[in-house]
Design a protein around this motif. Structure first.
Motif, PDB file in Angstrom:
ATOM      1  N   ARG A  17     167.954  66.326 131.924  1.00  0.00           N
ATOM      2  CA  ARG A  17     169.044  66.174 130.955  1.00  0.00           C
ATOM      3  C   ARG A  17     168.938  64.850 130.189  1.00  0.00           C
ATOM      4  N   LEU A  18     168.507  63.793 130.873  1.00  0.00           N
ATOM      5  CA  LEU A  18     168.304  62.513 130.197  1.00  0.00           C
ATOM      6  C   LEU A  18     167.216  62.635 129.134  1.00  0.00           C
ATOM      7  N   GLU A  19     166.116  63.268 129.490  1.00  0.00           N
ATOM      8  CA  GLU A  19     164.999  63.386 128.554  1.00  0.00           C
ATOM      9  C   GLU A  19     165.372  64.201 127.323  1.00  0.00           C
ATOM     10  N   LYS A  20     166.313  65.097 127.464  1.00  0.00           N
ATOM     11  CA  LYS A  20     166.784  65.894 126.326  1.00  0.00           C
ATOM     12  C   LYS A  20     167.963  65.231 125.615  1.00  0.00           C
ATOM     13  N   ALA A  21     168.322  64.027 126.048  1.00  0.00           N
ATOM     14  CA  ALA A  21     169.449  63.265 125.492  1.00  0.00           C
ATOM     15  C   ALA A  21     170.760  64.034 125.607  1.00  0.00           C
ATOM     16  N   LEU A  22     170.913  64.754 126.723  1.00  0.00           N
ATOM     17  CA  LEU A  22     172.143  65.500 126.985  1.00  0.00           C
ATOM     18  C   LEU A  22     173.048  64.780 127.972  1.00  0.00           C
ATOM     19  N   TYR A  23     172.576  63.657 128.477  1.00  0.00           N
ATOM     20  CA  TYR A  23     173.311  62.938 129.515  1.00  0.00           C
ATOM     21  C   TYR A  23     173.225  61.445 129.218  1.00  0.00           C
ATOM     22  N   ASN A  24     174.341  60.777 129.269  1.00  0.00           N
ATOM     23  CA  ASN A  24     174.425  59.343 129.048  1.00  0.00           C
ATOM     24  C   ASN A  24     174.397  58.654 130.421  1.00  0.00           C
ATOM     25  N   PRO A  25     173.353  57.888 130.738  1.00  0.00           N
ATOM     26  CA  PRO A  25     173.237  57.314 132.074  1.00  0.00           C
ATOM     27  C   PRO A  25     174.196  56.156 132.313  1.00  0.00           C
ATOM     28  N   GLU A  27     163.332  61.109 142.538  1.00  0.00           N
ATOM     29  CA  GLU A  27     163.343  60.615 143.919  1.00  0.00           C
ATOM     30  C   GLU A  27     163.340  59.091 143.960  1.00  0.00           C
ATOM     31  N   LEU A  28     162.568  58.462 143.078  1.00  0.00           N
ATOM     32  CA  LEU A  28     162.506  57.001 143.035  1.00  0.00           C
ATOM     33  C   LEU A  28     163.856  56.364 142.718  1.00  0.00           C
ATOM     34  N   VAL A  29     164.636  57.018 141.845  1.00  0.00           N
ATOM     35  CA  VAL A  29     165.897  56.417 141.401  1.00  0.00           C
ATOM     36  C   VAL A  29     167.124  57.048 142.061  1.00  0.00           C
ATOM     37  N   GLY A  30     166.909  58.022 142.929  1.00  0.00           N
ATOM     38  CA  GLY A  30     168.015  58.570 143.714  1.00  0.00           C
ATOM     39  C   GLY A  30     168.915  59.559 142.995  1.00  0.00           C
ATOM     40  N   VAL A  31     168.311  60.372 142.103  1.00  0.00           N
ATOM     41  CA  VAL A  31     169.080  61.419 141.434  1.00  0.00           C
ATOM     42  C   VAL A  31     168.321  62.743 141.561  1.00  0.00           C
ATOM     43  N   ARG A  32     168.930  63.815 141.064  1.00  0.00           N
ATOM     44  CA  ARG A  32     168.261  65.117 141.077  1.00  0.00           C
ATOM     45  C   ARG A  32     167.323  65.226 139.882  1.00  0.00           C
TER      46      ARG A  32
END
Length: 66
Positions: A35-43, A24-29
């Protein structure tokens, strides 16, 4: 994702934030944070900077690209 390490979970927990609260703070789901925490998504650069500011940690310590 090869060559990408994400230490977000550690820094998020140090700030006492849930995945949902950070999202909510950064405006994403919440799923994006998961997915970021699991390193499955490159921000994107903007998202990485927003997260860095939200958890009060240096960008290069949260997201490590080799």
């Amino acid at each position: 994702m090869d060559g990408f390490t994400c230490n977000l979970k550690v820094y998020r927990q140090l700030q006492g934030l849930t995945q949902g609260e950070l999202a909510e703070l950064v405006g994403v789901r919440r799923e994006t944070i998961m997915r970021l925490e699991k390193a499955l998504y490159n921000p994107s650069l903007k998202l990485a900077i927003d997260i860095s500011r939200a958890v009060n940690a240096p960008l290069e310590e949260i997201f490590i690209f080799e």
